[in-house]
Structure formats: structure tokens, C-alpha cells
Design a protein around this motif. Structure first.
Motif: not given
Length: 1384
Positions: A274-277, A310, A335, A338-339, A341-342, A345
């Protein structure tokens, strides 16, 4: 009060004696009874009793449990109470049962899991710490309770499996697991961990997450590896626990093998995580990288990371804006956020790794550098390079070098950069200083792709970033414009032009910065002034009020220039005035809110414009050149803004051409150009109103000038020349105007005018030859240095017949004449400083009938690119009318060789100017620009890509013309013996040969254009290649791959090799084939190139007159072809040996003016060219032999020795040729490349000899003997140079002597390494000349016969050879070691 103090004292004491225990128990028992009665508890159990006696008061409801003693004291008291209890150990079970009953209530359980509150007693000293652990954790610290409490807690966890934890709810599983962290001691840690892992297998994901992330704080050191393996297996099973598992593993101390295994597991899930992971996974991979495997790990990670996932939410969001509801759009916007921001990061993780891990930074650069395929490069690569450049100062140069290399190779197309800026601007914005620095550096580059990339960086940064960044971009561009560097200036103005078109309102904020360029206009040429005023005019008239101050400044500057007496300032004033008028007269476009809108002309605006026009009219009336420039500028404006000008407004202000009368023949052609463009604009492209001007007669004086010119006065001859120039320029403008007419009659008249041009040019050439010092009337009026024209042509035309005419500024052909005149005995070597333009100018040698007019090119009107559509014409019929306008006859007209030659010559000049080849390099300190752009004013207003597209459209007729030339010369070869009129045939042969050469040159200019290396031009290249391939396979090329098209095109052009009429045509054909094939040259194409070059070298090149081709141009072409042959042949050493062992002996045995029979191009005149190329290629080839290594096998050593043996043998043969060919150029080549060869031998061959001497002694000795003979000959050349005191030769001597002495000592070191040092001896070399005769000096004569004895005696091994020859005395060891006599 007293009893309370005693109680508190007893409670606070940590060292109560046993005798006090009953008393204390009794006291506390009474207190407990009172408290129980107070709390309403009828039956107090063991659990509550022991806790109270130990110092903890349990609370019900929301209140936290209270602790009255220190935590350690509580644990000691409770442990002691349990052990001393009468029913021990049964009391433990009772205690645990009481705990279990107590925590059945969730609030009470929560209190037990939360920290206890310290009790502060009034008037007593508080010994309790401000932070206390929870009751459960305190109980876990007691050895006898720990196993039971652990079991109880683990059994409680399943109760909460299906709890939904709200924002302010209590997460009981997390609180329970937290109790196991950082325990001072665990009685059975193995059992606890086993139970926790079992719990993981059955728990919901949130509880699994909590258990796994807590493991590093629970495990003992000995358990870490085992648990890590279990977690690694768990990682492979699913993606839901990726983050907690990697988080846990990153905090465990693992061995290298396990780290590699786990990292590989993490690497496999990168593409699907997952993108957030993703940031967590990448962080784990990067923080475990070691130097040894850094490049491999980063390469794998780079391949796995894909930022396209992304970008997808952003694209979905953009599409949803139009078709979905507001709720859905806001959801997708969330969304997108969030994308982004990921991704932010993710790059923060990479940034930390790059900053603090040197290996990661260097490995990432290396991984990108190692990627060769264009399609494998990603947006990620560009962003990471920018990140490293921004973060690590020590890697900046390396990063810049890699990025520049990738851009050159087309691996970083501009589209990739646009994707990076558009989709990841929040990430890239952090690197803005690096982006600005790189863009500034790239604009200084000599490679057009790099320059284009830098300009695109500026545009993307302006569009994507905030106002601060935009201001910095504009400031940087203005700085480039004011720097004075021509390329920077042009590119910066182009960028500003694009910005003002695309982002007018944004750039308006920074118009003050742009306006400052007006202070540096003295550095700008007319083309750049046009661009500047277009930018300023667009800003000034884009908005009603905001641009008024720019208008005022522009009016002021233009009035100042128009009022100046300096011609250059007047030119700039006219250009600026026309630009302003054009902006005012632009039509209003209602549909496009961002487009220019002409504001209502108020009285003040009318007054300003009228004043400006009055000043323009006044200047035009004063000087015909200014009027002509005004006409040309206005014509260019109409052509550029086709369909966008308000002609009614222009008429109102009297701006159109019929308002001002032509006052000089100078204005005739410019006036007609304006007239036809204005007419076409008014009549939607139709020229019917003025088409009579195409066929109208031109009255000239008698043009039969043969034999009459000498009888005319100088004034009459100059008048005749001026008349011819005016007539030619009129015809050129007429052809420009009507070349695109589709009517056959009009086409026929255009061809007739082209014939008139070629006829008049022949007459003009004769007149100019008889009129030395004549200065033609100007034809271009926006140049800066027309005042210098008299010095250009003052003596030029009188010399043209001998090919030594001086070149005019702006003429590239003059360099060909100059290079031919300055024919040296050395030939045309690579050291000769010839620019690319000089070489291409030489391509149109004076064989052409047009060559004599090349220096007068600035005085002819420019042909438009549309004129070359005439090349499509075949046979046309034209009506010949009688005096009553009736058709008298029909005449057949076609494009003849003379007209074809005229058109191709002009096309070649244009292509050379606007389509730079890949080999173009910027001069570090360029001379003044001069008139380089004279004659290219209209061409410079088109981009190189537009010009290339025009030429691609012409490829079919060009191919047809070239095939006709091929057939002509094939027929000429077959009918070589039947020549009825040799003179006519020779002239025709020369004309056709010139056409053939120009056709080949046109193809080469197109396909060698460095713009084809850019990704965005791939489709254009494909279209061009498809035209060529279609000539071989009609209708079969549409679906061929690019590589197949290249092969077919290569084969098509290769078919012309049999018909090339001259050596120079062969040279251009070879260059054309290399340009086509260098994508890259490999396989069969490389073999074909070598075969073709050898065929041309082995061919006898004779002119139609019977003379052999020669001269500097021939030598230059020969040098190139010989290099092509040796570079593309399979065995370069064998090829050199063949030429030196076969061709040269044949030359030595031939007559004085003879040549080699095998290589007819090898003659005594061209020997220096052959010799230089062979020496240079020999030195280059030995550098490709790998240096010897101790690990090399015997077979590898033998193979390398064999290659060195052949190379040294070739070197010996070439060096000994100096005895026969002892000219100064040959000696210079020997001294230069001899040193380079010896240095290469020392660096690459001597390590090989060190390790192969014992195994291959005879081979090594033979090699050194052969090289020693060559070094002695080099020593003799040094002596010869000093005797003759030739500075050009003696400059090479010191470095050569140094290399020869290094060779002596290196051989000595090699023998010492192999324990044969006694075999080395140093003799004394006498100074000898080239023929081996001793050079006697005063010192040598005094010594007399002693020298002979000393020369043959064995000297001490440690004797140092002298490094100089100060008085001509004998030298030692210059090339005289004795390894040849060595016997180990």
C-alpha cells in the motif's frame, strides 16, 4: 495525631523489623476494617487485603488506583506478605483469583492497566515518585506472581477481539501488551513469546499490529533471531502486517545473513505494498544497506519503486471534476492529498538515508548511471538526482555529470521532467535551489539537448511553484539575457517568450524585472531585439492599467533610438516600433480569456501612437535603408501574425505600405515583399491582384558582356553590377511570392524566373571579376556591421579565379577557398583548427559555378523555405504569348541542373545554419558575433524542428533527384570512352557532380542534426527514415520498427557508393551513412562502413580533365575516411600493418608523382595524412589492451603479449619510415605519437611483462628488443631536431626524453621484480642523425677514442642516465637499456 504520625512513619519505613510486624499488622488491620466499613465492603478478600497492607488502595469507577509507598517497596512488601502468609503457596492462587474477580469490571481493569496515582500525605515526607507503573505491571515484577498474571492477561485479550475502539475509547489489548514491555526479568520468556506469537495467528489485525510492534521491547537478546525469522515468514504471507513487522525488525539486532534475507522479503513486496506503507518498507531497506551490496540493493529498489500509482488518484480526481458530484470530488481530493503526503514521506525517508549514509548516496547515483535502456528511466530517477544534488554537497558534481550524460543520451526526455513537476511539485519544490543552479549550468552547455532541458526546467519551475520561486526564475532568466553569452541570451529570451504566451498574467507581476533588459540592449542583435519587444509589448498591452508603465518606458526608449544618429540604434528603434504597433493592432479574441485584448484606444494612446509613427516616417524619409528595414519588419510581422492583425486599424493610422512611396531601388524588393504579404492577408492568401508582376518584363542593359567589360569605365562597371544585384533580388522576391501557386502556368513562370536567376548570376560573376573593390547595395537591413563591407570585398573578387578570394563576414564558403589555398605539405591534420562551418563550407568546393558568388551572399535577398517546394516540379508546359496576348506556342519547362544546383546550394546553407550537427562544440571564448545571421532573418524566426519538418517533406523529390544523378553517372561510367565534346562534357560533369554533392550534403545536414537525439523528435526521425526505406520497399515500411527503418535506409544509401563522381562526394556519403547508422554503429553496419571506406581508399580518383584529385580539401576528406576505416575495421593492428607493409613499399617503388597500386589515394603528397592517422590509431588501439594482472592465466597473458607484439612491430615499421619520408610534418608526428605510444606501453604493457616474464621469457625479450630499436630511432630524431634548431620539433623533445628514461628504469624494475637485475646494464648512446651517422660535438671530439670503449663497456646498474643534452654531448640511457642482452 500521634497515632497517625506513627502509622505513616511505619508505612514509610522500608526496613521494619520482624518484632514490629504484629504491631503493624494489627494497626493496619484496624485501619482496613475502618476503610472497609467506610467503602461498604462486607467481605474483604486476600487480594484486597494484601494490596492495602502493601501500600496500594484500589479505586472503583473513574478514579485511578493510589500508591502510598515507593514501587520497589510495594513489590518487596507484597512478596514478603505472600511468602510469610500462613497458607502459602495456596495464598498465591487466592490472590490471583481475587485479581481475576476484580478485573472483571472493565473500569476496574482499566484502572489496573493505567499508572497508579501517588498519594501525598499532608505534613509527611512524600517518598513516592511522581510517575508510577500500573498495578498489573507492578505485579508482573513479583517473581511468584508473574506466570499466573501473564496467563491471566493473555486469557483476557480474546475478550476484546471484537471491540470497536473509538476516538476516545480505551484500547484494552494495547494496554495489556504494554504491560509486558521493559520488564526487569522474565521467568520464562520463551513461553511468553510463544504464546504471543500464537495470539498473533488468531487475533484481528489491530491486535496483531500491537503485539508485533511491542516484540522488540519484550524479547530477550537470545530470542531475537528466532522471532525475526518467524516475522519474516509472516511478512511473505500477507501485506496487512508489513508496517508493524518491518518496524519491529528494524529494532532487532540481526546477523548479516538474516538481514539480507529479510531485506529480500521486503524487496519483493515493494511493488504491491500500500502507498501509505511504502515509506516504512523503503526505510527498512535503506537503513540496512551495507557498502558491499549497496549498488545491487538500490538497483533492485529502484526497479521496484513506481510512482505511477501515486499519480493515478490525481488523474482520477481530474476526470471526476467533470462527471461526478461534489461529495465524490472532495473524496477523491482527500485521496490525492493522502497520496501526495505518502510520496512526500517516501522522499523524506530517501533524503535521510542519502544525507546520513554515504553508501546509499553513491550507490543510488551508480544505479541510475548503470541503467542504459531509455525506457527504464523513471520520474523517480530525476527526483532522486535532484534530491542528492540538494542534500549532499560532496556528490553534486557527480550528480550533475550523470544527469547531463543521461540528457545527452536521450534517457531523460523533457516529458519525464514535465511529469515530475506536474505530479510531484510538493516534493520537488524543496529542491528549488538545486533546480535553479542546474538550469543555470545547463544553459552554459554546448549540447543542445542539455540546453533545452535547462530551459524546460525554468518553464516548469515557473508554472509549478509559488511566487518566490517564480521571481527567482525570472531574475535568473534576466541575468542570462544580460550576461552577453549568445546561446544563453537566445535561450533565455525563448523561455521568456513561452512564459509570456502561456502565463501572461503571472509574468505580469514580474514585468519590472523583465523591463530592466532594456538597459542592456547594446548586446542584443536584431533577432533578439524582436523577441524582447514582443515580450514587453505582450506584457504592456495585455491588461489596461497594469501595463501602462511598461508602455511609457517602451515609448521613451524607442523615441530615443529613432532620434539617434547611430544606424544600429535606428534599426532597433524601427524593430521596437513595429513590435509595439503589432501588439496594438492584434485582433481581440473573445473566446480566450488569457489572450491579448487590444484596449480601447483613448486619446492619449492615439497621441502616443501618432507621435511614434510620425517619428518612424521621418526616419524613413531620411534614409532608404531605414525605410527598407521598416518594410521588411512590417512584412515579417504580417507573416508571423497571419490572420490575427486588425488591418482596418493599420489603415486608419496610415501604416500600410501604399502610404509611403519607395524613394530608392533599395526599397524595391522590401516594398514588394510587404505588398504581397499585405495583399495575401487581405484576400485570404490569394495573389491574383498582383500576379502580373511574376511575368512582367524587366528592362536591363545589354548583358552580352563577354569582351566588353574592359572598355567600360569603373563607374559603368559598378553600375552594371548594381543593376544585376537589383534584378537578382527582384527575381528572388518574385520567386518567394509565387512559389506556392498551384496553377501550372504560374509554376512554369516561377521556373523561368529561376532560370533567369542562374543566367544573371553567371553574368554577375564575370562583372564582379572585372570590378575589384566594388561594394554591392545592401539587401538585408537589420545587420549590425554593413559598414565593414568595403574591406570585405575590396580585394576579394579580383582573386577569385585562383581560389584565394577573401571571405565575406557571414559567408562560410570563403573558408573553403582559404583552406584550399593554404595547402601544406603536412596535409589536413586533426590539429588544424577548422570549425564545423569551415568544414561544411569546404563541402561546396569552388568546382560549383556558384562558388564565385559565395562571398556576396549577404547582398542577396533571402529565399523563403517555401521556395524549395519547387523541387517537386517535373516537366511543365508554359504558354508563350504574342504581342496581342494570344498563345503563340507552348514551351516545355523543367528544373534544370543549374537551377537545381542553385536551390540545393541555398538549402544547404540554411540547414548548416539552423540544424547543428552532433559534433558541434561551443568555442570557450567566442569572437564577436559579426554578421553570422545575415541572410537568415526569416529562417531564424522558425525553430530547428520546423525547418527539419520542411526538409522531411522534401525528402521524396530529393531522393528522386539523387537517383537521377546516380543513373547519370552510372551511364557516364559505362560510356566513358565515347566523348564527342570533351569541354562541354567536363562542364556538364562538374555541374552534375556539384548537384550530387549538394544532395548528399542536404541529407547529411538533416540526419546529422543533433535534435534527433531528443525524445520528442523520434517521430520526425521515423518519418524521415520511412521515406528512404520506402524507396527500397514501397508500401512495406509503415509498421517497421525504428531499428529496421535505420537498416533499410542505410542499405538504400549504400547503393549510391558505385556512382559517386568525386572523392569529396564519397567522403560526404560516408559521413551520411555514419549519421544514419550511429544509433549505434554495430554488427553488419560496422562491417559495411569499414568495407565502404576501404573501397574509397583503394579507388583511383581522377577528375574529368584527367588530373588526380589533390589539395587540402582532398587531404581533409582522406583523413576522415582513413579514420572511419581504421575505427570500424575488425582488426585495426592488421589494417595498419597492411597499409604500412604493402601500400608504403609500393609507394616507395613508384615514380616521383606515382602512388600505391593497392591504395591509389596513398601518394607522396598524402603520405603525411596516412602516417598521422596510422600513428594516432595505433596509439589509441593499444590503450584498449587491458593492463596485465597477477591473476591472469597463462593463455590470457599470451594473448595480450601477442597483441603487444603486433603493435610494437607496427610501431617499429612506422618509425623506420622516417628514414625515407623525413619531412618536418612526419618528424613532428613521430615525436608526438612516439611519446604517447611509449607512455601507453609503460602504463599497460609493463605490468603484463612483470607477471609473464618467467613464463614467456623469449616473447618478452623479443618484444623489448623490437621496441628498443624504435626508441633508439626516436632518440636519433631528438638529436636531429636539436641540430636543425627547429622549435616546432624541439618542443616535443623534453617530454619524449622523459618517457624514454622512464622506459629504461621501468625495464630495470621489471628485471628486479623477477630477480634478474644482474642482466641489466646501462650503455651510453651517441647522438646520431636520422640516417644513423654520429653527430660530432666539441666534447665528443676531445674524448676521441674513449667513447668507443665506453659505449661497449658494461656500466654500473645504478648509474643514472642524464636527462638533458645541454651542449650536444652524448646521452646515456635515452633508449639504451640492455634487456635485449638479458639472460636471467
Amino acid at each position: 495525631m500521634v497515632s497517625k504520625r506513627k502509622l505513616s512513619k511505619v508505612d514509610a519505613s522500608e526496613e521494619s523489623c520482624k518484632t514490629d510486624l504484629p504491631k503493624t499488622k494489627k494497626s493496619r488491620s484496624s485501619d482496613k476494617e475502618n476503610a472497609s466499613a467506610f467503602c461498604g465492603l462486607e467481605n474483604e478478600g486476600v487480594f484486597e487485603e494484601l494490596l492495602r497492607t502493601s501500600g496500594i488502595v484500589l479505586k472503583a469507577g473513574e478514579g485511578q488506583n493510589e500508591i502510598a509507598v515507593d514501587q520497589i517497596a510495594f513489590q518487596k512488601k507484597l512478596c514478603l506478605a505472600l511468602e510469610k502468609h500462613p497458607t502459602y503457596p495456596a495464598v498465591v492462587k487466592q490472590f490471583i483469583s481475587g485479581l481475576e474477580s476484580h478485573i472483571k469490571d472493565r473500569n476496574q481493569f482499566k484502572n489496573c492497566l493505567l499508572p497508579c496515582t501517588p498519594v501525598r500525605t499532608e505534613g509527611s515526607r512524600n517518598l513516592v515518585h511522581s510517575y508510577c507503573e500500573s498495578l498489573i505491571k507492578l505485579l508482573l515484577g513479583i517473581k511468584i506472581l508473574q506466570p499466573a498474571v501473564i496467563t491471566l492477561l493473555l486469557e483476557k485479550i480474546p475478550e476484546f477481539f471484537f471491540d470497536i475502539v473509538g476516538t476516545f475509547g480505551t484500547n484494552f489489548p494495547r494496554l495489556i501488551i504494554n504491560q509486558f514491555k521493559w520488564l526487569d526479568r522474565l521467568l520464562d520468556s520463551q513461553d511468553l513469546v510463544r504464546k504471543l506469537m500464537q495470539m498473533v495467528s488468531v487475533s484481528p489485525v489491530p491486535i496483531q499490529h500491537d503485539i508485533i510492534t511491542s516484540l522488540p521491547e519484550i524479547l530477550e537478546d537470545s530470542q531475537q533471531s528466532e522471532v525475526a525469522r518467524e516475522l519474516s515468514c509472516l511478512l511473505k504471507q500477507g501485506r496487512r502486517l508489513t508496517v508493524p513487522i518491518l518496524d519491529a525488525l528494524s529494532r532487532l539486532d540481526l546477523d548479516a545473513e538474516l538481514v539480507a534475507e529479510v531485506r529480500q522479503s521486503a524487496m519483493t513486496i515493494v511493488p504491491s505494498v500500500k502507498l501509505e506503507d511504502l515509506p516504512v518498507v523503503v526505510k527498512f531497506i535503506l537503513q540496512n544497506v551495507k557498502a558491499a551490496d549497496a549498488v545491487e540493493v538500490i538497483s533492485d529498489l529502484r526497479k521496484s519503486l513506481d510512482l505511477s500509482s501515486c499519480v493515478l488518484p490525481l488523474q482520477i480526481h481530474n476526470s471526476q471534476k467533470k462527471i461526478k458530484s461534489q461529495v465524490q470530488t472532495s473524496s477523491s481530493l482527500s485521496q490525492v492529498t493522502t497520496s501526495q503526503n505518502c510520496v512526500k514521506l517516501l522522499f523524506d525517508v530517501i533524503k535521510l538515508a542519502v544525507r546520513f549514509q554515504k553508501d546509499v548516496s553513491e550507490a543510488w547515483i551508480k544505479a541510475i548511471e548503470n541503467c542504459t535502456s531509455v525506457s527504464d528511466h523513471k520520474v523517480l530517477d530525476l527526483i532522486v538526482l535532484l534530491l542528492i544534488h540538494s542534500t549532499n554537497t560532496r556528490n553534486r558534481k557527480q550528480t550533475e555529470k550523470v544527469l547531463r550524460s543521461k540528457i545527452r543520451l536521450g534517457c531523460m526526455p523533457e516529458q519525464l521532467m514535465q511529469n515530475a513537476f506536474q505530479n510531484h511539485s510538493t516534493v520537488i519544490k524543496d529542491f528549488f535551489p538545486s533546480i535553479l543552479a542546474l538550469a543555470q549550468t545547463f544553459l552554459h552547455s554546448a549540447h543542445p539537448a542539455v540546453v533545452s532541458f535547462g530551459s524546460c526546467m525554468y518553464k516548469q519551475a515557473f508554472a509549478a511553484f509559488d511566487s518566490y520561486c517564480q521571481q527567482e526564475v525570472v531574475t535568473a532568466l534576466v541575468t542570462h539575457v544580460c550576461s552577453g553569452s549568445e546561446t544563453e541570451l537566445d535561450i533565455s529570451l525563448d523561455v521568456l517568450t513561452d512564459l509570456v504566451v502561456l502565463h501572461t498574467s503571472l509574468l505580469m507581476r514580474y514585468a519590472t524585472f523583465v523591463k530592466t533588459i532594456l538597459d542592456s540592449t547594446q548586446k542584443l542583435n536584431p533577432c533578439q531585439i524582436r523577441k524582447l519587444f514582443y515580450i514587453l509589448s505582450t506584457l504592456a498591452f495585455s491588461q489596461k492599467q497594469e501595463g501602462s508603465y511598461i508602455q511609457d518606458d517602451m515609448h521613451m526608449v524607442i523615441r530615443k533610438w529613432l532620434s539617434s544618429t547611430v544606424p544600429n540604434h535606428k534599426q532597433m528603434g524601427i524593430i521596437g516600433a513595429v513590435s509595439m504597433i503589432g501588439s496594438v493592432a492584434l485582433k481581440r479574441n473573445e473566446g480566450d480569456a488569457a489572450s491579448l485584448e487590444r484596449p480601447e484606444l483613448n486619446s492619449e494612446r492615439d497621441e502616443q501612437l501618432s507621435t511614434l509613427l510620425d517619428l518612424v516616417r521621418f526616419c524613413c524619409e531620411q534614409t532608404p535603408e531605414v525605410l527598407a528595414l521598416y518594410y521588411d519588419e512590417f512584412a515579417s510581422l504580417i507573416e508571423k501574425q497571419k490572420g490575427n492583425l486588425d488591418l482596418q486599424l493599420l489603415d486608419e493610422f496610415g501604416i500600410c505600405c501604399h502610404k509611403i512611396l519607395a524613394v530608392s531601388p533599395l526599397c524595391l524588393s522590401p516594398c514588394f515583399r510587404l505588398l504581397r504579404l499585405y495583399t495575401a492577408e487581405q484576400n485570404s492568401g490569394s495573389l491574383e491582384d498582383i500576379d502580373a508582376l511574376l511575368g512582367c518584363p524587366l528592362y536591363l542593359t545589354d548583358l552580352e558582356v563577354e569582351g566588353k567589360l574592359d572598355s567600360l569605365s569603373k563607374q559603368e562597371r559598378e553600375f552594371l553590377c548594381s543593376l544585376l544585384f537589383y534584378a537578382l533580388n527582384w527575381f528572388r522576391e518574385v520567386v518567394n511570392a509565387f512559389c506556392q501557386q498551384q496553377d501550372a502556368e504560374m509554376k512554369g513562370k516561377v521556373l523561368t524566373r529561376l532560370q533567369n536567376i542562374t543566367e544573371l548570376q553567371n553574368v554577375l560573376g564575370k562583372c564582379l571579376a572585372a570590378t575589384p573593390g566594388y561594394v554591392p547595395p545592401p539587401a538585408t537591413f537589420d545587420s549590425e556591421a554593413l559598414e565593414a563591407a568595403p574591406s570585405i570585398n575590396a580585394a576579394g573578387p579580383a582573386r577569385k579565379r585562383s581560389g584565394r578570394k577573401k571571405k565575406a563576414d557571414g559567408s562560410k564558403a570563403g573558408s573553403a577557398d582559404r583552406s584550399q589555398a593554404e595547402d601544406s605539405s603536412e596535409g589536413n591534420q586533426p590539429d588544424t583548427e577548422l570549425s564545423e562551418l569551415d568544414k561544411t563550407g569546404a563541402d561546396r568546393e569552388a568546382e560549383s559555378p556558384l562558388a564565385q558568388l559565395q562571398s556576396y551572399r549577404p547582398y542577396f535577398r533571402e529565399l523563403d523555405l517555401e521556395v524549395f517546394t519547387v523541387l517537386h516540379c517535373g516537366l511543365l508546359t508554359k504558354s508563350v504569348l504574342d504581342t496581342e496576348m494570344h498563345t503563340e506556342a507552348r514551351e516545355v519547362v523543367q528544373l534544370g541542373p543549374a537551377e537545381l544546383c542553385f536551390l540545393l546550394d541555398d538549402l544547404c546553407w540554411k540547414l548548416e545554419h539552423v540544424l547543428p550537427s552532433g559534433s558541434t562544440r561551443r568555442v570557450p571564448f567566442p569572437k564577436e558575433r559579426g554578421n553570422k545571421d545575415i541572410g537568415f532573418s526569416h529562417l531564424c524566426q522558425r525553430s530547428p524542428k520546423e525547418v527539419a519538418m520542411c526538409v522531411v517533406d522534401l525528402l521524396k523529390p530529393l531522393c528522386k533527384h539523387m537517383e537521377n544523378m546516380h543513373n547519370y553517372f552510372q551511364a557516364a561510367v559505362q560510356a566513358q570512352g565515347a566523348e564527342d565534346e570533351p569541354g562541354v562534357n567536363i562542364q556538364e560533369h562538374q555541374l552534375m557532380s556539384s548537384c550530387y554533392q549538394l544532395l548528399l550534403l542536404t541529407f547529411r545536414c538533416l540526419f546529422a542534426w543533433n535534435g534527433f537525439s531528443q525524445h520528442e523528435n523520434t517521430d520526425l526521425l521515423r518519418s524521415a527514415l520511412q521515406v528512404l526505406a520506402d524507396r527500397l520497399k514501397p508500401g512495406e515500411t509503415e509498421f517497421l520498427l525504428l531499428e529496421e527503418l535505420i537498416s533499410e535506409s542505410f542499405q538504400y544509401l549504400l547503393n549510391f557508393q558505385q556512382s559517386v563522381p568525386s572523392f569529396h562526394c564519397a567522403y560526404i556519403l560516408t559521413q551520411l551513412l555514419i549519421a544514419i547508422a550511429e544509433k549505434p554503429v554495430a554488427g553488419w553496419k560496422k562491417e559495411k562502413m569499414a568495407s565502404l571506406a576501404k573501397q574509397f581508399l583503394c579507388q583511383s580518383w581522377v577528375k574529368p580533365s584527367g588530373d588526380r584529385e589533390k589539395g587540402s580539401q582532398f587531404n581533409s576528406a582522406l583523413h576522415t575516411l582513413l579514420c572511419v576505416y581504421l575505427e570500424h575495421t575488425d582488426n585495426i593492428l592488421k589494417a595498419i600493418e597492411e597499409i604500412s607493409s604493402v601500400g608504403v613499399p609500393e609507394l616507395m617503388n613508384s615514380a616521383k608523382d606515382g602512388c600505391s597500386s593497392t591504395y591509389p589515394t596513398l601518394s607522396r603528397q598524402t603520405f603525411p595524412v596516412f602516417f598521422r592517422v596510422m600513428m594516432a590509431q595505433l596509439e589509441s588501439s593499444v590503450k584498449s589492451i587491458p593492463a596485465g594482472k597477477p591473476s591472469d592465466s597463462s593463455e590470457v597473458q599470451l594473448e595480450k603479449l601477442l597483441r603487444w607484439n603486433i603493435a610494437v612491430r607496427n610501431f617499429h615499421i612506422l618509425i623506420n619510415l622516417v628514414k625515407v619520408f623525413d619531412s618536418r610534418p612526419v618528424l613532428s608526428i613521430c615525436l608526438k605519437y612516439g611519446r604517447l605510444f611509449v607512455e601507453a606501453f609503460l602504463k599497460l604493457a609493463m605490468p603484463l611483462l612483470d607477471h609473464s616474464f618467467k613464463k614467456h621469457t623469449d616473447d618478452v625479450q623479443s618484444l623489448l628488443k623490437t621496441l628498443q630499436m624504435s626508441t633508439r630511432q626516436l632518440h636519433h630524431m631528438c638529436g636531429h631536431s636539436k641540430i636543425h634548431q627547429d622549435i616546432g620539433l624541439t618542443n616535443h623533445v623534453p617530454l619524449l626524453k622523459k618517457s624514454l628514461e622512464q622506459f629504461v628504469y621501468r625495464v630495470k624494475a621489471m628485471l628486479a621484480f623477477n630477480h634478474c637485475q644482474e642482466a641489466f646494464w646501462v650503455g651510453i648512446l651517441k647522438n646520431r642523425d636520422l640516417q644513423g651517422e654520429e653527430i660530432l660535438t666539441q666534447a665528443s671530439e676531445e674524448r676521441g677514442s674513449d667513447e668507443d670503449e665506453e659505449d661497449s663497456a658494461e656500466g654500473p646498474a645504478e648509474e643514472e642516465p642524464s636527462s638533458s643534452d645541454t651542449d650536444g654531448s652524448e646521452e646515456r640511457g635515452g633508449a639504451g637499456p640492455g634487456p635485449g642482452a638479458a639472460r636471467p
